[in-house]
Structure formats: structure tokens, C-alpha cells
Design an enzyme around this catalytic site. Sequence first.
Site, PDB file in Angstrom:
ATOM      1  N   HIS A  18     -72.218  23.421   8.217  1.00 52.14           N
ATOM      2  CA  HIS A  18     -72.729  24.502   7.376  1.00 52.14           C
ATOM      3  C   HIS A  18     -72.664  25.812   8.124  1.00 52.14           C
ATOM      4  CE1 HIS A  18     -77.121  24.794   8.953  1.00 52.14           C
ATOM      5  NE2 HIS A  18     -76.382  24.211   9.855  1.00 52.14           N
ATOM      6  N   CYS A  37     -75.671  31.262  14.382  1.00 54.47           N
ATOM      7  CA  CYS A  37     -75.514  30.253  13.327  1.00 54.47           C
ATOM      8  C   CYS A  37     -74.924  30.847  12.053  1.00 54.47           C
ATOM      9  CB  CYS A  37     -76.852  29.590  13.032  1.00 54.47           C
ATOM     10  SG  CYS A  37     -77.507  28.775  14.498  1.00 54.47           S
ATOM     11  N   HIS A  43     -70.741  25.480  11.783  1.00 57.27           N
ATOM     12  CA  HIS A  43     -70.980  24.520  12.865  1.00 57.27           C
ATOM     13  C   HIS A  43     -71.512  23.242  12.239  1.00 57.27           C
ATOM     14  CE1 HIS A  43     -74.801  26.557  12.144  1.00 57.27           C
ATOM     15  NE2 HIS A  43     -75.384  25.448  12.574  1.00 57.27           N
ATOM     16  N   HIS A  45     -73.753  19.270  12.469  1.00 56.34           N
ATOM     17  CA  HIS A  45     -74.899  18.531  13.001  1.00 56.34           C
ATOM     18  C   HIS A  45     -74.764  17.053  12.645  1.00 56.34           C
ATOM     19  CE1 HIS A  45     -77.306  22.107  13.836  1.00 56.34           C
ATOM     20  NE2 HIS A  45     -76.952  22.573  12.654  1.00 56.34           N
ATOM     21  N   ASP A  83     -72.971  13.548   3.329  1.00 56.52           N
ATOM     22  CA  ASP A  83     -72.321  13.051   4.538  1.00 56.52           C
ATOM     23  C   ASP A  83     -70.860  13.497   4.625  1.00 56.52           C
ATOM     24  OD1 ASP A  83     -72.322  11.582   6.966  1.00 56.52           O
ATOM     25  OD2 ASP A  83     -71.367   9.885   5.955  1.00 56.52           O
ATOM     26  N   HIS A  84     -70.510  14.027   5.800  1.00 57.57           N
ATOM     27  CA  HIS A  84     -69.162  14.515   6.089  1.00 57.57           C
ATOM     28  C   HIS A  84     -68.709  15.559   5.082  1.00 57.57           C
ATOM     29  CE1 HIS A  84     -69.209  11.148   8.868  1.00 57.57           C
ATOM     30  NE2 HIS A  84     -68.283  11.827   9.537  1.00 57.57           N
ATOM     31  N   GLU A 129     -82.741  18.049  12.902  1.00 58.35           N
ATOM     32  CA  GLU A 129     -81.464  18.756  12.945  1.00 58.35           C
ATOM     33  C   GLU A 129     -80.872  18.672  14.358  1.00 58.35           C
ATOM     34  OE1 GLU A 129     -80.146  22.997  11.323  1.00 58.35           O
ATOM     35  OE2 GLU A 129     -81.442  23.094  13.091  1.00 58.35           O
TER      36      GLU A 129
END
Length: 166
Positions: A18, A37, A43, A45, A83-84, A129
Site C-alpha cells: 500500500h 510511507c 511498500h 507488509h 492477500d497479495h 503491521e
Amino acid sequence: MSLPVALLTRKEIFSACHRLHSPHLSNEENAEIFGKCNNLNGHGHNYVVEVSVRGPIDMRTGMVMNITELKEAMKIVIFENLDHKNLDKDVPFFKSVPSTTENVAIFIWDNLKKVLKQPELLFQVKIHETNNNIVSYRGQHTGQRQMDKKNCCQRGNCTNVSSDSD
């Protein structure tokens, strides 16, 4: 006689990327508030999500909720939607809402409420996170879902609210 009450928690891990950026702020305000950020390329997580349900232990089954139901609900809400994924580009909810961990928790909460057979048992969504940054959400209590960060900054209360900050 009241039944004993227990808290049942299931943990899952998902990966997503994100960019912390609000469409409600100027580019300058986004850079000031979100710092590194707000990088244009974003980037990623590995989010650790803990979902807790709370309720009476059923005398017949010995459970608050069948863990399989919670596992399936988390699969639908988290893995099928987040996810992904690039949260900002792939998840419609984040088109107009900054993809902070706080808002990811709200997304998960709201969608779990829609798929659980007993949504009233949902107690908490906790997201790690990073090792140092953790958000817990227990539903909307104030009647105001999100603080208007632009108005906050105009009042001189602006701080780096990035959930990625060290």
C-alpha cells in the site's frame, strides 16, 4: 445460572502492499503527515491478524463458536480480498479511504460482520503491521468513523500519523 463466557482468537498472516496517501489531502499534506510511507511506489507488509469472538460457551458443544466457521470467514474476508494485493489499487474500499492499518482493521471488521453466522460475537480485530505497530479495533463506538485529518491539521494539531512510523 449464566453460562461461562470465553474469548476465542484465531491468527492469520497475509501480505499486501500500500501507499499511505489520502485523496482528501494535498500532495504536500500527504508528504508531511505520512512521510516515507507516502512513497509513490508504496511498500509492503506481512500483516498478522488476530480475530477474537466473545460469548457464552455453548453447553452442548463446549464452544463459543466453531473455529472452522471463524477460519472460513477470515479466509473469505482476508485472503480473498486482501492477500497479495495492492490495497490502494485492488480493493475498492481503499479508493477513497487511506490504507492505514486502522482502516484495514475497519475493513476486516465490517466484512466479518457480513459473513459470520453470529456477527454479534465479533469482539476484536487486532493487526500487527510490524513488530512495533499494532492496531486493535472493536467496532464503531463514537458515531464518527474517521477523523477529518485535514481539519485536524488546519487546527495546528498535525502530527505524523503514519502507522509505519518508527
